[in-house]
Scaffold this motif. Structure first.
Motif, PDB file in Angstrom:
ATOM      1  N   ARG A 257      13.506 -37.576  51.117  1.00 49.63           N
ATOM      2  CA  ARG A 257      13.720 -38.918  50.593  1.00 49.63           C
ATOM      3  C   ARG A 257      15.116 -39.406  50.937  1.00 49.63           C
ATOM      4  NH1 ARG A 257      12.321 -42.678  46.206  1.00 49.63           N
ATOM      5  NH2 ARG A 257      14.333 -43.623  45.743  1.00 49.63           N
ATOM      6  N   ALA A 258      16.083 -38.521  50.753  1.00 54.79           N
ATOM      7  CA  ALA A 258      17.467 -38.873  51.063  1.00 54.79           C
ATOM      8  C   ALA A 258      17.651 -39.134  52.549  1.00 54.79           C
ATOM      9  CB  ALA A 258      18.403 -37.758  50.602  1.00 54.79           C
ATOM     10  N   ALA A 259      16.991 -38.302  53.362  1.00 55.72           N
ATOM     11  CA  ALA A 259      17.117 -38.455  54.812  1.00 55.72           C
ATOM     12  C   ALA A 259      16.565 -39.806  55.251  1.00 55.72           C
ATOM     13  CB  ALA A 259      16.374 -37.321  55.519  1.00 55.72           C
TER      14      ALA A 259
ATOM     15  N   GLU B 144      14.370 -40.743  63.197  1.00 57.69           N
ATOM     16  CA  GLU B 144      15.774 -40.385  62.981  1.00 57.69           C
ATOM     17  C   GLU B 144      15.936 -39.469  61.768  1.00 57.69           C
ATOM     18  OE1 GLU B 144      20.035 -42.716  62.436  1.00 57.69           O
ATOM     19  OE2 GLU B 144      18.330 -43.709  63.366  1.00 57.69           O
ATOM     20  N   ALA B 145      15.047 -39.644  60.796  1.00 56.62           N
ATOM     21  CA  ALA B 145      15.123 -38.798  59.602  1.00 56.62           C
ATOM     22  C   ALA B 145      14.369 -37.493  59.808  1.00 56.62           C
ATOM     23  CB  ALA B 145      14.559 -39.549  58.408  1.00 56.62           C
ATOM     24  N   GLY B 146      13.631 -37.423  60.887  1.00 56.72           N
ATOM     25  CA  GLY B 146      12.894 -36.206  61.173  1.00 56.72           C
ATOM     26  C   GLY B 146      11.670 -36.016  60.303  1.00 56.72           C
ATOM     27  N   VAL B 147      11.039 -37.125  59.975  1.00 48.42           N
ATOM     28  CA  VAL B 147       9.840 -37.031  59.135  1.00 48.42           C
ATOM     29  C   VAL B 147       8.737 -37.918  59.707  1.00 48.42           C
ATOM     30  CG1 VAL B 147      11.186 -36.629  57.053  1.00 48.42           C
ATOM     31  CG2 VAL B 147      10.563 -38.952  57.704  1.00 48.42           C
ATOM     32  N   ASP B 148       7.594 -37.842  59.108  1.00 49.80           N
ATOM     33  CA  ASP B 148       6.478 -38.669  59.545  1.00 49.80           C
ATOM     34  C   ASP B 148       6.570 -40.054  58.900  1.00 49.80           C
ATOM     35  OD1 ASP B 148       3.525 -38.212  60.849  1.00 49.80           O
ATOM     36  OD2 ASP B 148       3.535 -39.733  59.274  1.00 49.80           O
ATOM     37  N   VAL B 149       6.071 -41.038  59.622  1.00 48.95           N
ATOM     38  CA  VAL B 149       6.137 -42.411  59.119  1.00 48.95           C
ATOM     39  C   VAL B 149       5.461 -42.561  57.774  1.00 48.95           C
ATOM     40  CG1 VAL B 149       6.063 -44.759  59.947  1.00 48.95           C
ATOM     41  CG2 VAL B 149       5.468 -42.882  61.475  1.00 48.95           C
ATOM     42  N   ALA B 150       4.381 -41.865  57.608  1.00 45.03           N
ATOM     43  CA  ALA B 150       3.590 -42.039  56.395  1.00 45.03           C
ATOM     44  C   ALA B 150       4.396 -41.703  55.151  1.00 45.03           C
ATOM     45  CB  ALA B 150       2.342 -41.174  56.472  1.00 45.03           C
ATOM     46  N   LEU B 151       5.401 -40.867  55.325  1.00 49.29           N
ATOM     47  CA  LEU B 151       6.202 -40.466  54.165  1.00 49.29           C
ATOM     48  C   LEU B 151       7.038 -41.624  53.632  1.00 49.29           C
ATOM     49  CD1 LEU B 151       7.268 -36.853  55.040  1.00 49.29           C
ATOM     50  CD2 LEU B 151       5.385 -37.696  53.655  1.00 49.29           C
ATOM     51  N   VAL B 152       7.306 -42.557  54.494  1.00 51.96           N
ATOM     52  CA  VAL B 152       8.041 -43.734  54.042  1.00 51.96           C
ATOM     53  C   VAL B 152       7.258 -44.428  52.941  1.00 51.96           C
ATOM     54  CG1 VAL B 152       8.860 -46.021  54.674  1.00 51.96           C
ATOM     55  CG2 VAL B 152       9.243 -44.105  56.214  1.00 51.96           C
ATOM     56  N   LYS B 153       5.964 -44.507  53.179  1.00 48.84           N
ATOM     57  CA  LYS B 153       5.139 -45.138  52.156  1.00 48.84           C
ATOM     58  C   LYS B 153       5.118 -44.284  50.890  1.00 48.84           C
ATOM     59  CE  LYS B 153       0.648 -46.506  50.662  1.00 48.84           C
ATOM     60  NZ  LYS B 153      -0.782 -46.209  50.722  1.00 48.84           N
ATOM     61  N   ARG B 154       4.932 -42.996  51.071  1.00 49.19           N
ATOM     62  CA  ARG B 154       4.842 -42.129  49.902  1.00 49.19           C
ATOM     63  C   ARG B 154       6.083 -42.252  49.024  1.00 49.19           C
ATOM     64  NH1 ARG B 154       1.809 -37.894  48.819  1.00 49.19           N
ATOM     65  NH2 ARG B 154       1.353 -37.130  50.898  1.00 49.19           N
ATOM     66  N   TYR B 155       7.248 -42.259  49.654  1.00 51.27           N
ATOM     67  CA  TYR B 155       8.477 -42.195  48.863  1.00 51.27           C
ATOM     68  C   TYR B 155       9.043 -43.556  48.465  1.00 51.27           C
ATOM     69  CZ  TYR B 155       8.690 -37.200  49.602  1.00 51.27           C
ATOM     70  OH  TYR B 155       8.414 -35.875  49.582  1.00 51.27           O
TER      71      TYR B 155
END
Lengths: 201, 201
Positions: free
Chosen positions: A23-25, A50-61
């Motif tokens: 979340r912080a990243a 850039e945060a090294g995560v999947d796009v879908a996590l943006v929605k989750r968090y």
DNA sequence: GACCCAAGTCAATGATCGTTGACATGGCTG
DNA sequence: CAGCCATGTCAACGATCATTGACTTGGGTC
């Protein structure tokens, strides 16, 4: 926050399953991207990468792009370093940065850059009103103090941003005589704003 | 241009097949839209609709969105009304407009608004360098004259734009004492910029 | 009056991007 | 060790928008 987390983030590159950290990243990447490109030109996929995560996590968090933007905005205007500014050195320091220092003073210009980008996007401009008042103009007004601090705070922020835009447009760095004059003038403007009014009429 | 064209454009609403006229209509709509929303948020279809033409004609007459933007930019910075500014009244006039006059002084703020939007879009920012130098900073520098006119021109444009951004953010108009202080200060800044340096060091 | 080119219309394509929901997996609890 | 939930992955949808090319229409020319 949690002291039970693994010491120095492991090998780096791959976070372990840590909600807080990802979340912080995401938030950090968002702050950078939004400030750099503005709301409309920023792509969620880039933030995620850039945060090294999947796009879908943006929605989750965060729920979505707009919510993420708002969170990033608040995060950028969270720490009020305004109190740390030094009245004596502020004007000349700022003038030097704006004249075109080799390295941009990230810490100081970042929030203004963010503000500039946010203000100039029709999508995000309406979101600024209260936030800017509370988190930026307010602190600056207090920092300034004295008569007409409200107006002076506005002008300070306005001119600062104006010079930021000018620096965006300006290609080559200022040199020689022009640079001197620029420094003198800009310093003078900020100095005048810091000092209380002479004739309150 | 052509004095053989039909007098007062016919009933209005529907242009007769007039390449010049439609081209001009598109350009005018483009100037307005780009200045209002910036490059990225502007939709060609809206420009076309506002101009009363089909979208495809944008391509025919200008080649594409970016080319249209460039044309609009040049058109906006074509007429140099700078020479018309009055040294005596300029500072207070501008201050009043920026403080929040009921009606925006379209003629004067328009090109600055355009510039602001163009400068703050990553897509169009790179296009500004030379144009701004030639069509804006140059004329202002000449209008100012005197020592350090270059730097003063930069600062003038920068502060102007800064105040424009501030007005974008500011919701309610300035009132009472704050407005007074704002007017005084802004007027002072512009007045100082107009007058030549006191101590050329 | 027939012809032809410029001016204008229309529908479709392809790319980008935010969003969504189904699925896989790691790590802690019992 | 088994099960469960939080965390993370994947592929696809649907909307928006610039761009494109084929088609139609108007008006001036011979």
């Amino acid at each position: 926050m949690n002291d039970t987390m693994s010491l120095v983030d492991p090998p780096a590159g791959s976070r372990k399953r840590d909600a807080e950290a990802t979340r912080a990243a995401i938030l950090e990447a968002a702050k950078a991207q939004f400030a750099l490109l503005g709301y409309d030109c920023t792509v969620l996929r880039d933030i995620a990468r850039e945060a090294g995560v999947d796009v879908a996590l943006v929605k989750r968090y965060f729920g979505g792009k707009e919510a993420l933007f708002l969170a990033a905005l608040k995060a950028s205007f969270g720490t009020d370093d305004v109190r740390g500014w030094d009245r004596a050195t502020f004007p000349h320091e700022v003038a030097t940065v704006l004249a075109g220092s080799p390295h941009i003073d990230e810490a100081r210009t970042h929030r203004f850059q963010f503000l500039l980008r946010a203000a100039t996007s029709p999508t995000t401009a309406p979101l600024l009103n209260v936030l800017v008042q509370d988190r930026l103009l307010g602190p600056i007004r207090e920092w300034l103090g004295g008569a007409g601090a409200g107006a002076r705070a506005r002008i300070l922020a306005a001119t600062y941003i104006g010079f930021l835009v000018e620096r965006l447009i300006r290609g080559a760095p200022l040199l020689g005589r022009e640079r001197e004059e620029y420094l003198t003038r800009v310093t003078a403007i900020f100095t005048a704003l810091i000092t209380e009014g002479d004739e309150p009429t």
